[in-house]
Design an enzyme around this catalytic site. Structure first.
Site, PDB file in Angstrom:
ATOM      1  N   THR A  68     -11.900 -18.196  -4.895  1.00 38.24           N
ATOM      2  CA  THR A  68     -12.038 -16.735  -4.947  1.00 38.24           C
ATOM      3  C   THR A  68     -13.462 -16.336  -4.560  1.00 38.24           C
ATOM      4  O   THR A  68     -13.658 -15.383  -3.806  1.00 38.24           O
ATOM      5  CB  THR A  68     -11.671 -16.216  -6.358  1.00 38.24           C
ATOM      6  OG1 THR A  68     -10.324 -16.590  -6.630  1.00 38.24           O
ATOM      7  CG2 THR A  68     -11.804 -14.709  -6.456  1.00 38.24           C
ATOM      8  N   GLN A  89      -4.204 -23.861   0.040  1.00 40.50           N
ATOM      9  CA  GLN A  89      -2.912 -24.513  -0.231  1.00 40.50           C
ATOM     10  C   GLN A  89      -2.521 -25.580   0.792  1.00 40.50           C
ATOM     11  O   GLN A  89      -1.393 -26.097   0.718  1.00 40.50           O
ATOM     12  CB  GLN A  89      -1.806 -23.449  -0.357  1.00 40.50           C
ATOM     13  CG  GLN A  89      -1.946 -22.556  -1.582  1.00 40.50           C
ATOM     14  CD  GLN A  89      -1.696 -23.264  -2.915  1.00 40.50           C
ATOM     15  OE1 GLN A  89      -1.220 -24.405  -2.961  1.00 40.50           O
ATOM     16  NE2 GLN A  89      -2.010 -22.603  -4.019  1.00 40.50           N
ATOM     17  N   SER A 101     -10.416 -24.998  -2.744  1.00 41.08           N
ATOM     18  CA  SER A 101     -10.589 -25.026  -4.192  1.00 41.08           C
ATOM     19  C   SER A 101     -10.252 -26.411  -4.728  1.00 41.08           C
ATOM     20  O   SER A 101      -9.142 -26.910  -4.523  1.00 41.08           O
ATOM     21  CB  SER A 101      -9.667 -23.979  -4.821  1.00 41.08           C
ATOM     22  OG  SER A 101      -9.836 -23.972  -6.204  1.00 41.08           O
ATOM     23  N   CYS A 150      -1.990 -16.261 -10.911  1.00 35.94           N
ATOM     24  CA  CYS A 150      -2.907 -15.195 -11.327  1.00 35.94           C
ATOM     25  C   CYS A 150      -2.198 -13.854 -11.526  1.00 35.94           C
ATOM     26  O   CYS A 150      -2.770 -12.925 -12.063  1.00 35.94           O
ATOM     27  CB  CYS A 150      -4.049 -15.053 -10.328  1.00 35.94           C
ATOM     28  SG  CYS A 150      -3.489 -15.077  -8.652  1.00 35.94           S
TER      29      CYS A 150
END
Ligand code: PLP
Length: 377
Positions: free
Chosen positions: A70, A179, A199, A323
């Site tokens: 993020t 992803q 991430s 989320c």
């Protein structure tokens, strides 16, 4: 326990955990300190940067460490937009991006930037033709995800890079690559994008570590200002244990790709069985999706009811993106793909990792069948 929610987060690899612990408890100096202990930690970070660059197919100086994807996405989007206003204020993205991208774009819109959202087709594919049509002379940034977190569709990133550069050489291309890591083989060299976000906790690394790849000479402003860490581009003491753990997790994620063939077989098998139960499959069951992801819905049945019933059996799947799955507002991606409000509340996302096996999928399918009978579906 059966854990099928790996698009939300993955278990930390045991070898990585050992490394993280060592750099928390024994090798804990601040890498910015002048003394030998600090200098040693700084060298360890640079070694990790080198290993990560090698795994991703770029140069070490093109890698920056952040606290999560993020943050990387915020930095890429805000940093590029603010540094390139002399070339224009137009941004292109899609309507199926992660909220890290969509909410950052919303914020940039309120600051005077204009965003064109390309509508994905029903499989979640973003057409190159549509992309080509919306890039203008004043487009400074395109941001597209490499694979969708809810339904798993993979985009033609290489094709997009080519079109973007043909249409406007001043336009940068950011890829939300969160992803794809650990799921398919890829190289930044081949993707030819200017920026990419990753991430660590999505590929069996620790939470709290993000990566931003920024191609040499990409004009960008810092997002977190502070000390001179990360060549003055991202202030704040680096997460040394997390960064060193991430280097190992990323290397191992490429080694585990061979298991992904079996994971794809299991995913395809589950899709067939779920269709037999009357489920509708949202994920393209082909090479056009990441091998671990299967999003489905049962018409008229709320996804959270099934997710909770499975949870009671210690089987963990999710309704949509982690989320946003706590509310019952439904899957944003399904809505973007043209499904109605009620249908979008039905999504069940099953996301595997290389650690899952056939026995688990069979137990899951049996429990799911029982739940559907109980719900009179
Ligand atoms: N982008 C995508 C596609 C994601 O799936 C996620 C996490 O779910 C993010 C960005 C944000 O990642 P992080 O949790 O590291 O902030």
């Amino acid at each position: 326990m059966i854990y099928f929610d790996n698009n939300a987060s993955t278990p930390l690899d045991k070898d990585v955990a050992e490394v993280v612990l060592k750099y928390m408890c024994e090798e804990y100096a601040n890498p910015n300190s002048l003394h030998e202990f600090g200098v040693k930690m700084d060298a360890k970070i640079e070694e990790a940067r080198f290993r990560i660059a090698k795994s991703l197919g770029c140069m070490p100086f093109e890698i920056y460490f952040t606290s999560c994807a993020t943050e990387s996405i915020n930095w890429a989007l805000r940093g590029v937009c603010k540094a390139n206003t002399k070339y224009g204020k137009h941004i292109v993205s899609s309507n199926i991006e992660h909220s890290a991208t969509l909410n950052t774009l919303k914020s940039l819109e309120s600051e005077g930037f204009e965003v064109t959202y390309i509508q994905a087709d029903q499989n979640g594919e973003i057409s190159l033709e549509k992309l080509s049509k919306v890039i203008r002379e004043d487009t400074i940034l395109v941001s597209i995800m490499a694979a969708n977190n809810e339904i798993g569709t993979i985009q033609d990133i290489k094709g997009m890079s080519q079109i973007i550069k043909e249409k406007n050489k001043n336009c940068y291309f950011h890829v939300d690559a969160v992803q794809i890591a650990g799921k398919i083989n890829f190289s930044l060299k081949e993707m030819k994008c200017d920026l990419a976000s990753f991430s660590s906790h999505k590929f069996h690394g620790p939470k709290g570590v993000g990566i931003l790849f920024k191609k040499e000479r990409t004009r960008i402003f810092p997002f977190i200002t502070g000390g001179s860490q990360e060549r003055g581009m991202r202030g704040g003491t680096q997460n040394v244990p997390g960064i060193i753990g991430t280097a190992l997790a990323l290397e191992k994620s490429f080694e585990h790709l061979e298991y992904m063939k079996e994971i794809r077989n299991l995913r395809d098998f589950m899709a067939l069985e779920i269709e037999k139960m009357g489920g509708k499959i949202l994920t393209p069951i082909s090479e056009k999706s990441v091998p671990n992801t299967l999003a489905v819905f049962f018409e008229g049945v709320r996804g959270d009811i099934i997710v909770n019933a499975l949870s009671d059996e210690e089987i963990f799947v999710s309704t949509s993106a982690a989320c946003s799955s706590k509310g019952v507002s439904g899957s944003k991606v399904m809505k973007a793909l043209g499904y109605d409000n009620e249908q979008s509340k039905g999504m069940i996302r099953i996301s595997l990792s290389y650690l899952n096996n056939r026995e688990e999928t069979e137990i899951f399918l049996n429990k799911l069948k029982n739940i559907l009978v109980f719900l009179n579906f």
